[in-house]
Each structure stands twice: as structure tokens, then as C-alpha cells.
Design a protein around this motif. Sequence first.
Motif, PDB file in Angstrom:
ATOM      1  N   TYR A   1      -4.034  -2.470  -0.621  1.00  0.00           N
ATOM      2  CA  TYR A   1      -3.305  -3.713  -0.388  1.00  0.00           C
ATOM      3  C   TYR A   1      -2.807  -3.812   1.055  1.00  0.00           C
ATOM      4  CZ  TYR A   1      -3.579  -4.353  -5.392  1.00  0.00           C
ATOM      5  OH  TYR A   1      -4.040  -4.508  -6.652  1.00  0.00           O
ATOM      6  N   SER A   2      -2.428  -2.713   1.641  1.00  0.00           N
ATOM      7  CA  SER A   2      -2.025  -2.768   3.048  1.00  0.00           C
ATOM      8  C   SER A   2      -3.234  -3.050   3.938  1.00  0.00           C
ATOM      9  CB  SER A   2      -1.325  -1.485   3.464  1.00  0.00           C
ATOM     10  OG  SER A   2      -2.215  -0.400   3.363  1.00  0.00           O
ATOM     11  N   TRP A   3      -4.383  -2.472   3.608  1.00  0.00           N
ATOM     12  CA  TRP A   3      -5.614  -2.758   4.353  1.00  0.00           C
ATOM     13  C   TRP A   3      -5.998  -4.223   4.198  1.00  0.00           C
ATOM     14  CZ3 TRP A   3     -10.246  -4.545   2.428  1.00  0.00           C
ATOM     15  CH2 TRP A   3     -11.312  -4.600   3.341  1.00  0.00           C
ATOM     16  N   LEU A   4      -5.875  -4.736   2.980  1.00  0.00           N
ATOM     17  CA  LEU A   4      -6.210  -6.125   2.714  1.00  0.00           C
ATOM     18  C   LEU A   4      -5.292  -7.065   3.497  1.00  0.00           C
ATOM     19  CD1 LEU A   4      -7.944  -8.083   1.059  1.00  0.00           C
ATOM     20  CD2 LEU A   4      -6.197  -7.977  -0.715  1.00  0.00           C
ATOM     21  N   ALA A   5      -4.016  -6.750   3.552  1.00  0.00           N
ATOM     22  CA  ALA A   5      -3.078  -7.582   4.300  1.00  0.00           C
ATOM     23  C   ALA A   5      -3.396  -7.549   5.793  1.00  0.00           C
ATOM     24  CB  ALA A   5      -1.655  -7.108   4.054  1.00  0.00           C
ATOM     25  N   ALA A   6      -3.770  -6.385   6.315  1.00  0.00           N
ATOM     26  CA  ALA A   6      -4.085  -6.276   7.745  1.00  0.00           C
ATOM     27  C   ALA A   6      -5.360  -7.048   8.066  1.00  0.00           C
ATOM     28  CB  ALA A   6      -4.219  -4.816   8.134  1.00  0.00           C
ATOM     29  N   ASN A   7      -6.354  -6.947   7.235  1.00  0.00           N
ATOM     30  CA  ASN A   7      -7.627  -7.641   7.492  1.00  0.00           C
ATOM     31  C   ASN A   7      -7.500  -9.122   7.212  1.00  0.00           C
ATOM     32  OD1 ASN A   7      -9.004  -5.412   8.362  1.00  0.00           O
ATOM     33  ND2 ASN A   7      -9.660  -4.815   6.331  1.00  0.00           N
ATOM     34  N   ASP A   8      -6.704  -9.519   6.271  1.00  0.00           N
ATOM     35  CA  ASP A   8      -6.561 -10.924   5.937  1.00  0.00           C
ATOM     36  C   ASP A   8      -5.893 -11.670   7.086  1.00  0.00           C
ATOM     37  OD1 ASP A   8      -6.701 -13.228   4.300  1.00  0.00           O
ATOM     38  OD2 ASP A   8      -4.590 -12.947   3.731  1.00  0.00           O
ATOM     39  N   SER A   9      -4.915 -11.049   7.752  1.00  0.00           N
ATOM     40  CA  SER A   9      -4.227 -11.714   8.863  1.00  0.00           C
ATOM     41  C   SER A   9      -5.166 -11.849  10.072  1.00  0.00           C
ATOM     42  CB  SER A   9      -2.971 -10.965   9.261  1.00  0.00           C
ATOM     43  OG  SER A   9      -3.310  -9.675   9.756  1.00  0.00           O
ATOM     44  N   SER A  10      -6.100 -10.921  10.239  1.00  0.00           N
ATOM     45  CA  SER A  10      -7.010 -11.009  11.372  1.00  0.00           C
ATOM     46  C   SER A  10      -8.046 -12.094  11.138  1.00  0.00           C
ATOM     47  CB  SER A  10      -7.683  -9.657  11.632  1.00  0.00           C
ATOM     48  OG  SER A  10      -8.507  -9.309  10.522  1.00  0.00           O
TER      49      SER A  10
END
Length: 129
Positions: free
Chosen positions: A116-125
Amino acid sequence: MNSSDKQFEQRARALYQEATQRIDPVTAGRLRAARRTALEAASAHASPHHRARVLVPAGALAAIALAALMIWQPLPHSQPEHNPQAAVASEQQDSEYLPPEADKTDPGLVQNLDFYSWLAANDSSQTKR
């Protein structure tokens, strides 16, 4: 002034001048010391009046400023009356930002939190593109 008042004033001045010429130095020194003491006492008593003349306007300005602040302070937000639609909207907004309660969530969702932290980081980019 009539002539009798002028004669009286001239006679008083002449007697004063004559008395100052005949006074001995010891008495003159005591008179000068008494005069200095009286002047110092008068200046010491004058300072509270001076302070009062300064403090009264300052106190009045402070009272006006306090009254202005009390009048123009923002009104407190009133609590909305029991409105079911507003309560539902408020709960929906809270649920967007708060995690779900532990008894209502799927245990499989909390097993891999790094995802979920990876998803949040990639989603914002991706939203920046």
C-alpha cells in the motif's frame, strides 16, 4: 491700581530689600536650605499627578481596545441541528481519510502493508503526468 496701592507696594518692596540686607549669613543659609527642601518636596509631589495624567489616557485607550476586541471577535460555530444527511456526509468524508475499523476490514488487506505504501507512492507520480 490706585495711588495708595502703589505706595503700599513700594513700601513693602523697600522693607523687603532692607530686611535682606540686614539678615545674618547663618539665617540666610538656613532659609536657602529650607527653600531647597520645599522645592524638592513640591517636585516629588508633582510626579504622581504627572503619572495620573499619563495613565488615565493610557487606561482609556486600553479599555477601548479591549472593548473593540470583544465586539469584533469571531462568532463561535454553532453545532448543526440533528440533520441525518449532514451526518452521513460527515461520516463519508471521515471514512475517506481514516482507516477502516479493525473488525470491519478483511484480514487479507492488512497482511502486506508495504504494497500500500508502494501503491501510494506510484499513484501520486502517475497523477502528476
